[in-house]
Design a protein around this motif. Structure first.
Motif, PDB file in Angstrom:
ATOM      1  N   GLY A 163       0.794   9.919   0.224  1.00 39.99           N
ATOM      2  CA  GLY A 163       0.398   9.731  -1.166  1.00 39.99           C
ATOM      3  C   GLY A 163       1.544   9.761  -2.146  1.00 39.99           C
ATOM      4  N   GLY A 192      -2.862   4.967 -11.928  1.00 37.41           N
ATOM      5  CA  GLY A 192      -2.251   4.520 -10.682  1.00 37.41           C
ATOM      6  C   GLY A 192      -0.817   4.060 -10.849  1.00 37.41           C
ATOM      7  N   CYS A 249       3.571   7.227 -11.385  1.00 37.71           N
ATOM      8  CA  CYS A 249       4.086   7.948 -10.236  1.00 37.71           C
ATOM      9  C   CYS A 249       5.349   8.652 -10.595  1.00 37.71           C
ATOM     10  N   CYS A 279       0.847  -1.196   0.000  1.00 34.72           N
ATOM     11  CA  CYS A 279       0.000   0.000   0.000  1.00 34.72           C
ATOM     12  C   CYS A 279       0.880   1.244   0.000  1.00 34.72           C
ATOM     13  N   CYS A 287       2.087   3.319  -3.250  1.00 36.86           N
ATOM     14  CA  CYS A 287       1.278   4.350  -3.909  1.00 36.86           C
ATOM     15  C   CYS A 287       0.799   5.422  -2.939  1.00 36.86           C
ATOM     16  N   HIS A 288       0.611   5.067  -1.662  1.00 39.47           N
ATOM     17  CA  HIS A 288       0.045   6.029  -0.722  1.00 39.47           C
ATOM     18  C   HIS A 288       1.093   6.497   0.285  1.00 39.47           C
ATOM     19  N   MET A 312      -6.544   2.108  -8.402  1.00 43.53           N
ATOM     20  CA  MET A 312      -6.486   1.224  -7.227  1.00 43.53           C
ATOM     21  C   MET A 312      -6.785  -0.205  -7.660  1.00 43.53           C
ATOM     22  N   THR A 317       1.366  -4.150  -8.268  1.00 45.06           N
ATOM     23  CA  THR A 317       1.512  -3.206  -7.156  1.00 45.06           C
ATOM     24  C   THR A 317       2.987  -2.826  -7.040  1.00 45.06           C
ATOM     25  N   ARG A 344     -10.536   0.586  -7.421  1.00 42.62           N
ATOM     26  CA  ARG A 344     -11.220   1.791  -7.895  1.00 42.62           C
ATOM     27  C   ARG A 344     -10.708   2.096  -9.288  1.00 42.62           C
ATOM     28  N   SER A 381     -13.105  -0.115  -1.501  1.00 44.10           N
ATOM     29  CA  SER A 381     -11.942   0.328  -2.280  1.00 44.10           C
ATOM     30  C   SER A 381     -10.871  -0.755  -2.313  1.00 44.10           C
ATOM     31  N   SER A 399       1.329   8.053  -6.425  1.00 40.14           N
ATOM     32  CA  SER A 399       0.363   7.945  -7.508  1.00 40.14           C
ATOM     33  C   SER A 399      -1.038   7.769  -6.934  1.00 40.14           C
ATOM     34  N   GLY A 400      -1.125   7.241  -5.726  1.00 36.85           N
ATOM     35  CA  GLY A 400      -2.398   7.175  -5.026  1.00 36.85           C
ATOM     36  C   GLY A 400      -2.551   8.394  -4.136  1.00 36.85           C
TER      37      GLY A 400
END
Lengths: 194, 558
Positions: free
Chosen positions: A98, B114, B117, A89, A92-93, A130, B409, A126, A121, A100-101
């Protein structure tokens, strides 16, 4: 003080000791942790009813009946934190800031702060990037992760510390205090005044 | 404040300034694109008159950020591609105000957002095989008719569910279009593919890791898999994200490969071949002619993200066919194009300082940071032998973490914090003298320079800054001769062309893309030191763009 106590009669001393022991035992009741959720309960926990737009909605009855454990149970939150890093997680976050998320820290969430939104989510993904984690996490794990994520973007101070990974940080975690929204004023978040 | 109000009328969509009347002096069929050296022979705009440069067209795209790549001029049409989800615009340079001749919006997969980045993005259209060709972030290569925008073919070559994206324009080589993937930080296995320019059919594809036949080498003893533990080469990165260079003289394709995945070096002991190096391949088959490793077992996630330049020049008294590679470690690597022999590796600014990241330990002050010391594509002024390199001076603290590979991911395994090098400005443009192997001049910039550079025969060098200023500097002295404040940061390629009226124009797309674009997005919370792989705080003082939309500016002498 020590001399006075040692000079007190034995009966008084033992009474004091007893009271101390009893009071400490009372304080020792541990929070219950579920190491393995019963399969029927786990199946029921999956039955969220999000609104047609995928935002908010009704949590499963089993979730409410269990007293919403994933929001505040220390064990579940720590499991959620571990999943947050193990399931990438943070790629991206970040740790709530954050990349790209979107960020979680600022409390400005695209799909709202409700547990059901966060759960959906993670489970279904999403459209704007996501991925779905349905096939990678159990229902219980998704709830644990959702509970942890909710604590990062706290709208108000929480009694249960999320323990966000602050190793890179030189100051205490911001999410122990209410989020300061970037949209507090009509200005762009970061002033252009130089 | 007054300046920004004065600009307001300019940025309003639909309001145009008038082009000077066309005279039809220019060959209508000719294609003008940014040359592989990013050097233009046009001299109408030069040292003496550049101070009178004024925008004659401003076109607001209405799409957010990420405007990389260069516009393309074919005949009297200017083509340019906006950020993802892309729109291809064709502007008519023959008519006053350069109205839109047509526009084309390809279907897109929003999931790709997503994955965007931290790569440089340069989605410029290129002309080839009678089509206008471009790549999309979500992995398509599309060819359209230059006059109507009708799709000739549309193929999907990169799998976004595997973390692959396309971030560079295709390279035209005869009847082939060459594309390579990005996606190191998602553990995507790097590849380069040749497509038939007439149909989009794949001719060959080779990988940066794996057994010899996958890579296209012979007698490599399967180094692409044996220098990796187990089967980790299957998600070992080594992307081909930087533009691929065609050397028509030697009949070679030259391309760099990205860093290995994950960033944490501990789970991948070994050389991690063939990541972080330079390949020379044969265009027809993709077979490898030579490979030069630059950073075996790259521990710093230094991406090889910018374009290489080929040039024939004297080197130590002999005429040689050289390849110039400005590397993320802040050096300019000079190689022999025919053999891959490394001739020089000179530090452009200061030497890098490195120490190996360790799991669960913080290692501080690794310079340059993962984003690399080279901000954009350099330009080479052939006659003077000066190479103009846009640079960033950022360092990182890195805390390696256990990484788990989950398809689609991020596969990073690192918490990173990026900051400026102590006591130094964060950006610079360096004019590197190839002959004397020293910097001829240097311009310090407050922010990292992420735009590409354009050099012209008029003795000028153009570049843009993260805070949206286009600058023209004297190519020999480095003196800033002209600057113009645009509405958004610049991360694309300034480009020059001769219009249908025979006049020289400068075109720049403002709109911040790439990692700095993400770092300045509204959804980032900079209180987290690790936001955007640590980059958000390093440019936290970047002024917000006056306009979140991209804008194309065309400048001309008043």
């Amino acid at each position: 003080m020590t001399t006075k106590l040692s000079s007190a009669p034995l009966a008084v001393k033992s009474l004091l000791m007893c009271m101390l022991l009893m009071s400490s035992l009372c304080g020792c009741e541990r929070e219950k942790r579920q190491y393995r959720t019963d399969p029927p309960v786990a199946a029921a926990l999956d039955e969220v009813a999000p609104m047609p737009n995928g935002i908010a909605g009704a949590p499963p009855d089993a979730y409410v009946a269990a007293g919403e454990p994933y929001k505040s149970n220390a064990y579940d939150l720590s499991q959620g934190k571990q999943l947050y890093s193990e399931f990438n997680c943070s790629g991206c976050h970040a740790e709530g800031g954050g990349a790209s998320g979107p960020a979680f820290l600022n409390g400005w969430w695209r799909y709202g702060p409700q547990a059901v939104s966060v759960f959906v989510s993670i489970r279904d993904g999403r459209p704007r990037g996501m991925p779905a984690f349905r096939s990678r996490l159990t229902t219980e794990q998704i709830w644990q992760l959702a509970g942890y994520v909710q604590t990062i973007g706290a709208y108000s101070a929480k009694t249960s510390a999320p323990g966000r990974n602050d190793a890179m940080q030189s100051r205490p975690s911001e999410n122990r205090s209410p989020a300061k929204s970037s949209y507090a004023s009509d200005q762009w978040p970061y002033s252009a005044a130089q | 404040m007054q300046r920004s109000r004065a600009l307001d009328w300019l940025i309003t969509p639909g309001i145009w300034l008038i082009f000077s009347a066309p005279t039809g002096a220019h060959d209508p069929a000719s294609s003008q694109e940014i040359s592989p050296t990013r050097y233009s022979e046009l001299t109408q705009i030069n040292r003496d008159n550049v101070s009178r440069l004024k925008p004659v067209v401003s076109f607001r795209t209405g799409t957010r950020g990420a405007q990389g790549g260069a516009p393309l001029v074919v005949g009297s049409t200017l083509y340019f591609l906006t950020s993802f989800p892309h729109i291809l615009f064709a502007l008519d340079l023959n008519r006053p105000g350069a109205p839109v001749r047509w526009q084309f919006t390809p279907e897109h997969d929003p999931l790709a957002a997503g994955l965007a980045c931290c790569n440089r993005v340069e989605h410029g259209p290129v002309s080839g095989a009678g089509h206008i060709n471009f790549t999309t972030l979500d992995g398509r290569v599309i060819a359209v008719d230059p006059d109507t925008g009708q799709v000739a073919w549309n193929v999907r070559v990169a799998d976004i569910h595997n973390g692959e994206t396309l971030v560079s324009p295709p390279t035209v080589a005869g009847n082939e279009l060459l594309v390579g993937n990005a996606g190191d930080d998602f553990g995507a296995r790097g590849w380069i593919a040749a497509l038939d320019a007439h149909t989009g059919r794949q001719i060959w594809r080779h990988y940066s890791t794996g057994p010899d036949q996958d890579v296209g080498v012979t007698g490599g003893q399967d180094r692409g898999s044996k220098t990796w533990p187990g089967e980790s080469w299957l998600h070992g990165g080594g992307s081909v994200a930087a533009p691929i260079l065609l050397d028509p003289e030697l009949g070679l394709l030259l391309h760099s490969t990205g860093p290995p995945a994950p960033w944490n070096p501990e789970p991948r002991p070994g050389d991690n071949a063939w990541t972080s190096g330079i390949f020379a391949r044969e265009p027809q088959t993709g077979a490898v002619r030579w490979f030069t490793a630059l950073h075996p077992h790259n521990s710093y996630a230094w991406a090889a993200g910018t374009a290489d330049i080929s040039v024939d020049r004297p080197w130590n008294g002999n005429n040689r066919q050289l390849l110039l590679h400005a590397d993320s470690d802040g050096r300019i690597y000079v190689l022999d194009r025919a053999s891959g022999e490394l001739l020089a590796a000179d530090a452009l600014l200061s030497k890098s300082t490195v120490s190996t990241p360790k799991t669960d330990l913080q290692v501080r002050n690794i310079c340059p940071a993962w984003v690399g010391a080279i901000g954009g594509n350099p330009a080479l002024a052939g006659p003077t032998g000066l190479l103009y390199v846009p640079m960033s001076r950022l360092c990182m603290d890195i805390e390696a973490r256990n990484a788990s590979y989950l398809q689609g991911t991020p596969y990073i395994g690192a918490n990173v914090r990026v900051h400026g090098a102590p006591g130094q400005p964060r950006g610079a443009v360096v004019a590197w003298d190839l002959e004397r192997r020293v910097a001829a001049w240097k311009i310090d910039e407050r922010f990292p320079v992420a735009s590409d550079v354009l050099a012209t025969s008029g003795g000028l060098v153009f570049y843009g800054t993260l805070d949206g200023v286009v600058k023209a500097v004297d190519a020999t002295s480095g003196k800033v001769l002209w600057h113009w404040q645009t509405n958004a940061g610049i991360s694309g390629q300034p480009m020059t062309f001769a219009g249908p009226d025979g006049r020289q124009y400068i075109a720049v797309i403002a709109g911040l893309g790439g990692p700095y674009g993400v770092a300045s997005e509204y959804w980032i919370d900079r209180r987290d030191a690790t936001a955007v792989r640590g980059l958000a705080q390093s440019v936290a003082d970047l002024p917000a763009p006056r306009d979140p939309s991209g804008t194309l500016y065309v400048f001309d002498i008043e």
